[in-house]
Design an enzyme around this catalytic site. Sequence first.
Site, PDB file in Angstrom:
ATOM      1  N   GLU A 110     -10.124  47.456  13.741  1.00  0.00           N
ATOM      2  CA  GLU A 110      -9.330  47.426  12.517  1.00  0.00           C
ATOM      3  C   GLU A 110      -8.511  48.699  12.346  1.00  0.00           C
ATOM      4  OE1 GLU A 110      -8.728  44.964  10.621  1.00  0.00           O
ATOM      5  OE2 GLU A 110     -10.124  43.619  11.616  1.00  0.00           O
TER       6      GLU A 110
ATOM      7  N   HIS B 226       0.109  44.859  11.644  1.00  0.00           N
ATOM      8  CA  HIS B 226      -1.342  44.921  11.823  1.00  0.00           C
ATOM      9  C   HIS B 226      -1.830  43.740  12.648  1.00  0.00           C
ATOM     10  CE1 HIS B 226      -5.575  45.669  10.414  1.00  0.00           C
ATOM     11  NE2 HIS B 226      -5.639  44.373  10.659  1.00  0.00           N
ATOM     12  N   GLU B 227      -1.390  42.541  12.297  1.00  0.00           N
ATOM     13  CA  GLU B 227      -1.854  41.350  13.003  1.00  0.00           C
ATOM     14  C   GLU B 227      -1.318  41.302  14.431  1.00  0.00           C
ATOM     15  OE1 GLU B 227      -4.193  39.485  11.973  1.00  0.00           O
ATOM     16  OE2 GLU B 227      -4.304  40.509  10.042  1.00  0.00           O
TER      17      GLU B 227
ATOM     18  N   HIS C  14      -3.418  43.504  16.689  1.00  0.00           N
ATOM     19  CA  HIS C  14      -4.657  42.894  17.184  1.00  0.00           C
ATOM     20  C   HIS C  14      -4.387  42.129  18.480  1.00  0.00           C
ATOM     21  CE1 HIS C  14      -7.706  43.811  14.268  1.00  0.00           C
ATOM     22  NE2 HIS C  14      -7.059  43.284  13.258  1.00  0.00           N
TER      23      HIS C  14
END
Length: 280
Positions: free
Chosen positions: A210, A153-154, A157
């Site tokens: 997100e 997820h990070e 980004h």
Amino acid sequence: MHITHFSTLSRRLVLQGIAVLLALSPAAAPLAIAREGIDVGGNSAFSNLVPAEDVERSAGQQYAQILQQAAAKNALGGKDHPQVRRLRAIGTNIIPFAVAWNPRARNWRWEINLIGGKQINAFCMPGGKIAFYSGILDQLKLTDDEVAMVMGHEIAHALREHARERMGKNAATGIGASLLSQVFGFGQLGQTLTNYGAQLLTLQFSREDESEADLVGMELAARAGYNPRAAITLWQKMGAANKGAPPQWLSTHPSGNSRIADIEMNLPKVMPLYERAKRG
């Protein structure tokens, strides 16, 4: 003669203004070729307002400061710390799949570190600078699959350049109409970006950002051989932790049943990737 010169200059300004508007339009984003797995389109055109090199350089400087501060407090995990070795092993499996989402990732100087603290938090800054706080591992008792979902997820980004996009939007909003009314309006852009760049870790991502990070991160982890279903148990654990004081990670990563539902809806797109990876 003066009228002709004025008309030419006016026309040039109008054309430049239209070019800027087109550059900022979502339709200007590169079209993504149909691909196996998750398809979320191209990166935002707003990121084109900000030089990637500048953002990554700023991120590297801020990351170094964070590590120095942690080391000064004896809170920086050493290379032989079991959790550091665990995080870096998971990262080694995931990072090779990053280039497919952003060619710049090939030349990033990736780093993964552990910072001691109770914060339920983790991040990946532009340029591949990753950090986990021990709180997110210890308090949530994350499995390797769940760690991979957080890390994916990070990383997503950073690959989707959400910080760069947010800085571009903030800068464009701050400059406003002057960008269209002055040929040299871009002269204000550098200072505006410098101001926003000082706050990389506090930039607020949109719900769309997100959602993209959830799905892209889930695919990255699946390709690396981590079970995508762990994204569901991860957010269930985050939701349970949120019943008390909201974890720091949730301050910029809103949770909710709709988020889990979106993940479940996209599982059929990534499960084949996971199953293939497990088969070797």
